[in-house]
Design a protein around this motif. Structure first.
Motif: not given
Length: 250
Positions: A164-171
Motif C-alpha cells: 500500500g501507500k500513504l503520504f507519498g510513501v510506498i510500503f
C-alpha cells in the motif's frame, strides 16, 4: 554524482559563461562470496515419498535469497540519518508503546524532502519507499488515509511485496526487518524494530559480473570422485561469487 549548486547570477548578453564539470563521490565496498549447501544420501532420494532434491533446491534458493537480503539490510543499517518514535533520542529510550504511526511517516517524508532526497518515479509522480515489518503494517493500516493495493488505479505497477501507500510513501513488507531485541526501555526492555524510508540512490549494490547472481548448484552422487567412492552423497547448494551493499546517501 555530486549535485550542481544553483546559479543565481544573470547571464551577460554576448558573454559565454564558464562551463561546469561533472563530479562524483567515490564510495568503496568490499565484495565477499556467500553460499551454503545441504547433503543428502542417495538411498534416501531413491526411497523417500517426497522429491528430496527438488525440495532441497527450493529450500536452498529461499535461504540464499534471504541471506542476501539480510546482508543488504545490515549495510543500510549503517546509515546515520535516524528518526526515533515519539521524539525519543536513542534506541534505549524506546518503549513498547512507541509504535510506528502516520505522524512518524510524515516526519520522515519531511526530513527526506528537506534533504532534497531524490524520489522514485511512477506514473509521472514521485514517491519514497518504506520497508516495514508485519507489526508496523498492522499499526498503519488502521488509518483511514491508508491506500492498499486493491485501491490502486488500473495498470499501476506493483513491486513484489508491496502492500500500500500513504503520504507519498510506498510500503513494502518483509519478515526480515531488523529487530534489536531487548535494547529498548522498560521492564523487561522492549524490542526495537527498524523501518527504512528512502529515496532513489539511497544505497547501492554491486556484484561480480560473471557469477554474481545467486545460483543453485546440484552435485549428484558419484560426481565427487574419490571423495564419494560409493556414489552415496548428493549435495544441493547456493552461491554468490561476490556481493556487497553500501549506503550512498546518508
Amino acid at each position: 554524482w555530486t549535485n550542481f549548486a544553483p546559479i543565481t547570477t544573470p547571464l551577460t548578453e554576448g558573454v559565454i559563461p564558464d562551463g561546469q564539470s561533472l563530479a562524483q563521490t567515490e564510495v568503496q565496498a568490499t565484495m565477499s562470496p556467500y553460499g551454503g549447501y545441504v547433503a543428502t544420501e542417495r538411498f534416501m532420494t531413491l526411497t523417500a515419498v517426497d522429491e528430496v532434491i527438488n525440495d532441497a533446491v527450493g529450500l536452498m534458493g529461499q535461504q540464499g535469497g534471504e541471506s542476501i537480503d539480510i546482508v543488504t539490510r545490515d549495510a543500510v543499517l549503517l546509515g546515520t540519518n535516524v528518526q526515533y518514535a515519539n521524539s525519543k533520542t536513542a534506541r534505549n529510550e524506546i518503549e513498547a508503546t512507541d509504535v510506528l504511526t502516520v505522524e512518524e511517516i510524515r516526519k520522515a517524508v519531511r526530513s527526506l524532502k528537506k534533504a532534497n532526497a531524490p524520489q522514485f518515479m511512477r506514473g509521472g509522480r514521485g514517491y519514497y519507499v518504506a520497508i516495514v515489518t508485519p507489526e508496523a503494517t498492522y499499526d498503519l493500516q488502521s488509518d483511514e488515509l491508508w491506500q492498499d493495493v486493491a485501491k490502486y488505479s488500473a495498470g499501476e505497477r506493483i513491486f513484489e511485496g508491496e502492500i500500500g501507500k500513504l503520504f507519498g510513501v510506498i510500503f513494502v513488507e518483509t519478515t526480515l526487518g531488523k529487530v534489536y531485541e531487548g535494547e529498548g526501555a522498560g521492564t523487561p526492555p522492549a524490542d526495537v524494530a527498524t523501518t527504512f524510508i528512502f529515496g532513489e540512490e539511497a544505497y547501492g549494490v554491486v556484484d561480480i559480473e560473471e557469477g554474481g547472481q545467486l545460483r543453485t548448484i546440484v552435485k549428484p552422487a558419484g560426481s565427487a570422485g574419490s571423495q564419494d567412492p560409493l556414489d552415496q552423497i548428493n549435495t544441493v547448494g547456493w552461491k554468490v561469487e561476490g556481493y556487497a551493499a553500501k549506503v550512498l546517501q546518508h
